[in-house]
Design a protein around this motif. Structure first.
Motif, short mmCIF file in Angstrom:
data_model
loop_
_atom_site.label_atom_id
_atom_site.label_comp_id
_atom_site.label_asym_id
_atom_site.label_seq_id
_atom_site.Cartn_x
_atom_site.Cartn_y
_atom_site.Cartn_z
N ASP A 1 1.23 -2.12 3.61
CA ASP A 1 1.04 -1.78 3.40
C ASP A 1 0.20 -3.43 2.06
O ASP A 1 0.75 -3.27 1.01
CB ASP A 1 0.01 -0.61 2.24
CG ASP A 1 -0.69 -1.04 1.56
OD1 ASP A 1 -1.94 -1.92 1.32
OD2 ASP A 1 -1.52 -0.25 1.60
N ARG B 1 2.30 -4.22 -4.78
CA ARG B 1 2.85 -3.68 -3.09
C ARG B 1 3.48 -4.91 -2.21
O ARG B 1 3.72 -4.94 -1.76
CB ARG B 1 1.16 -3.88 -2.39
CG ARG B 1 0.47 -2.21 -2.90
CD ARG B 1 -0.37 -2.48 -2.31
NE ARG B 1 -0.89 -0.78 -2.28
CZ ARG B 1 -2.21 -0.14 -1.84
NH1 ARG B 1 -2.96 -1.36 -1.32
NH2 ARG B 1 -2.24 0.81 -1.37
N HIS C 1 -3.20 -4.99 6.84
CA HIS C 1 -4.80 -4.78 6.35
C HIS C 1 -4.92 -5.64 5.16
O HIS C 1 -4.18 -5.32 4.22
CB HIS C 1 -5.85 -3.39 6.12
CG HIS C 1 -5.61 -2.71 5.44
ND1 HIS C 1 -5.00 -1.94 5.70
CD2 HIS C 1 -6.34 -2.69 4.33
CE1 HIS C 1 -4.72 -1.24 4.00
NE2 HIS C 1 -5.46 -1.17 3.57
N GLY D 1 -8.56 -5.44 2.41
CA GLY D 1 -10.33 -4.73 2.26
C GLY D 1 -10.57 -4.23 3.44
O GLY D 1 -9.39 -3.74 4.39
N ARG D 2 -12.10 -4.59 3.36
CA ARG D 2 -12.53 -3.28 3.92
C ARG D 2 -13.57 -3.94 5.00
O ARG D 2 -14.74 -4.17 4.88
CB ARG D 2 -13.21 -2.20 3.81
CG ARG D 2 -12.57 -1.10 3.07
CD ARG D 2 -13.10 -0.39 3.01
NE ARG D 2 -12.16 1.19 2.28
CZ ARG D 2 -12.37 2.11 1.36
NH1 ARG D 2 -14.05 2.36 1.04
NH2 ARG D 2 -11.04 3.42 0.98
N ARG E 1 -6.98 -5.57 9.85
CA ARG E 1 -8.75 -4.15 10.28
C ARG E 1 -9.92 -6.06 11.00
O ARG E 1 -11.32 -5.94 11.47
CB ARG E 1 -9.39 -4.25 9.44
CG ARG E 1 -8.73 -3.05 8.98
CD ARG E 1 -9.50 -2.36 7.78
NE ARG E 1 -8.56 -1.29 6.79
CZ ARG E 1 -8.87 -0.07 5.90
NH1 ARG E 1 -8.91 -1.03 5.21
NH2 ARG E 1 -7.50 1.15 6.17
N GLY F 1 1.16 3.23 1.48
CA GLY F 1 -0.11 3.08 1.15
C GLY F 1 -0.99 3.41 2.18
O GLY F 1 -2.47 3.69 1.56
N THR F 2 -1.22 3.03 3.45
CA THR F 2 -1.80 3.32 4.41
C THR F 2 -1.49 4.71 5.31
O THR F 2 -2.27 4.41 6.42
CB THR F 2 -1.54 2.26 5.20
OG1 THR F 2 -2.21 1.15 4.61
CG2 THR F 2 -3.52 2.05 6.18
N HIS G 1 -2.22 7.54 5.04
CA HIS G 1 -2.88 8.00 5.18
C HIS G 1 -3.80 8.50 6.50
O HIS G 1 -4.70 8.68 6.70
CB HIS G 1 -3.77 9.22 3.91
CG HIS G 1 -4.52 7.70 2.89
ND1 HIS G 1 -3.95 5.73 2.90
CD2 HIS G 1 -5.38 7.70 2.63
CE1 HIS G 1 -4.86 5.89 2.13
NE2 HIS G 1 -5.85 6.30 2.29
N ARG G 2 -4.23 6.96 7.29
CA ARG G 2 -5.28 6.08 7.88
C ARG G 2 -4.86 6.63 8.85
O ARG G 2 -3.31 6.14 9.67
CB ARG G 2 -5.30 5.17 7.55
CG ARG G 2 -6.73 4.90 6.43
CD ARG G 2 -7.54 5.16 6.08
NE ARG G 2 -7.78 4.96 4.48
CZ ARG G 2 -8.39 6.05 4.21
NH1 ARG G 2 -8.69 7.04 4.35
NH2 ARG G 2 -9.16 5.69 2.59
N GLY H 1 -2.35 4.94 -3.42
CA GLY H 1 -3.22 4.83 -4.37
C GLY H 1 -4.58 6.20 -3.49
O GLY H 1 -3.78 7.21 -3.59
N GLY H 2 -5.46 6.08 -2.33
CA GLY H 2 -5.17 7.49 -1.75
C GLY H 2 -4.49 8.26 -0.95
O GLY H 2 -4.10 8.66 -1.06
C1 3PG Z 1 -5.02 1.63 -0.62
O1 3PG Z 1 -5.34 0.65 -0.93
O2 3PG Z 1 -4.89 2.86 -0.69
C2 3PG Z 1 -5.03 1.45 1.01
O3 3PG Z 1 -4.83 -0.04 1.04
C3 3PG Z 1 -5.83 1.63 2.00
O4 3PG Z 1 -7.33 1.13 2.13
P1 3PG Z 1 -7.95 1.71 2.78
O5 3PG Z 1 -8.63 3.05 1.54
O6 3PG Z 1 -9.16 0.78 2.86
O7 3PG Z 1 -7.97 2.34 3.62
#
Ligand code: 3PG
Length: 391
Positions: free
Chosen positions: A19, A34, A57, A59-60, A111, A140-141, A143-144, A366-367
């Protein structure tokens, strides 16, 4: 799960999902926490003689096109300085990449690939075909369930957890499963709604839950006080009352602030006023806990065996509303408890008050950190467990 250190990587093509989603300002990495956490994994793979590829990844961005704003180039520049070997960014990699043992190849933002977010099977298979070993290290990722976190782990010849992911799961798992008591959690941030499941699941395991920030406003309103023009969630007042009642039934409590710091507008120049919680005026906005409350909460933290911290208790980006968060940060720093902290705003507060080396464990999630606290299974970890069982 299998971890990277269980494997002999000599000469193998190793694809590591990290991440590396860090804030970028003016083309430069603005916060490198990170990246610092990911470097030991990359270094270990290099030391093991692997041909190292790294993907992440940032950003979005919109899928299917290149977007210079979301390029990993600044991250690659940073890694080039931090590592002894050359680090190279590659934009076209899905059909194969040449990699040597003494370099690191970073794939451009995953992404940008169509199908990444919906965990497209064909894309996942393409990624899996690029390597002999897939290392999932992006806590950090985790959960995706996306092609670069979950799908690729399903199809790679060998899929394992990297040392950072393993360390995160270990530290957070231990802190919650078998904590030194009392276990105290501080949950702050702006809204109850974004943290409701965290509040619920933590209230089941902690000895003491402390709420702060906008979240506390809903509890203040639920207790029958005037909350003025503050941000709060009227429709969650019953939920707040229920959480307090449940805590009291267990012989505990969710303590309300006895004093607060208010302002008349949300701005850097807003004048801060400290007042008792029952004297909030109609045109006040609550932006922080007051000094008496901070002292009372600090006392609770002093006696804790384990502290879990997610979310600031005030608008700490404005100094006049940062005293509460600062006081709690210092209390955590000075406590003998095992402390874990996570979440973007929390890490920013830790940086601002310079206490990073006083926190026992800082999560890169984070998430993902929140979902872990909620007791949810992280899909990118679940697939590694499945692979470990079924090959
Ligand atoms: C975060 O920053 O919480 C992670 O890198 C996940 O990113 P995302 O919420 O865009 O999937």
């Amino acid at each position: 799960v299998i971890t990277m250190s269980d494997l002999d990587l000599e000469g193998l093509r190793v694809l590591i999902r990290e991440d590396l989603n860090v804030p970028i300002k003016q083309g430069k990495v603005a916060s490198d926490a990170r990246l610092r956490a990911a470097i030991p994994t990359i270094q270990a793979a290099l030391d093991g003689g692997a041909k190292v590829m790294v993907m992440s990844h940032l950003g979005r961005p919109e899928e299917g096109t290149f977007d210079a704003e979301a390029s990993l180039q600044p991250v690659v520049d940073y890694l080039n300085d931090a590592l002894d070997v050359p680090v190279r960014l590659v934009r076209d990699y899905l059909n194969g990449v040449e990699v040597n043992s003494n370099e690191v190849v970073v794939f451009e933002n995953v992404r940008f690939n169509k199908g990444e977010k919906k965990n497209d099977d064909a894309l996942a298979q393409q990624l899996a075909a690029l390597c002999d070993v897939f290392v999932m290290d992006a806590f950090g990722t985790a959960h995706r369930a996306q092609a670069s976190t979950h799908g690729v782990a399903k199809y790679a010849d060998v899929a394992c957890a990297g040392p950072l992911l393993a360390a995160e799961l270990d530290a957070l798992g231990k802190a919650l499963a078998n904590p030194a008591r009392p276990l105290v959690a501080i949950v702050g941030g702006s809204k109850v709604s974004t943290k409701l499941t965290v509040l619920e699941s933590l209230s089941g395991v902690v000895d003491q839950l402390i709420v702060g920030g906008g979240i506390a406003n809903t509890f203040i309103a639920a207790a029958g006080h005037n909350i003025g023009k503050s941000l709060y969630e009227e429709d969650l007042m019953d939920e707040a009352k229920r959480l307090v009642a449940a805590a009291q039934a267990k012989g505990g409590d969710i303590p309300l602030p006895s004093d607060v710091v208010t302002g008349k507008e949300f701005s850097e120049s807003a004048v801060a006023e400290t007042k008792a919680v029952n004297t909030i005026a109609n045109d006040d906005m609550v932006f922080d806990i007051g000094p008496d409350t901070a002292a009372a909460f600090a006392k609770i933290l002093e006696q804790a065996g384990t502290i879990v911290w997610n979310g600031p208790v005030g608008v700490f980006e404005f100094d006049q509303f940062g005293e509460g968060t600062k006081a709690l940060a210092n209390a955590i720093a000075n406590s003998k408890a095992f402390s874990i902290a996570g979440g973007g705003d929390t890490l920013a507060a830790i940086d601002k008050y310079g206490i990073a080396d006083k926190i026992s464990y800082i999560s890169t999630g984070g998430g993902a950190f929140l979902e872990f606290l909620e007791g949810k299974k992280l899909p990118a970890v679940a697939i590694l467990e499945e692979r470990a069982l079924n090959g």
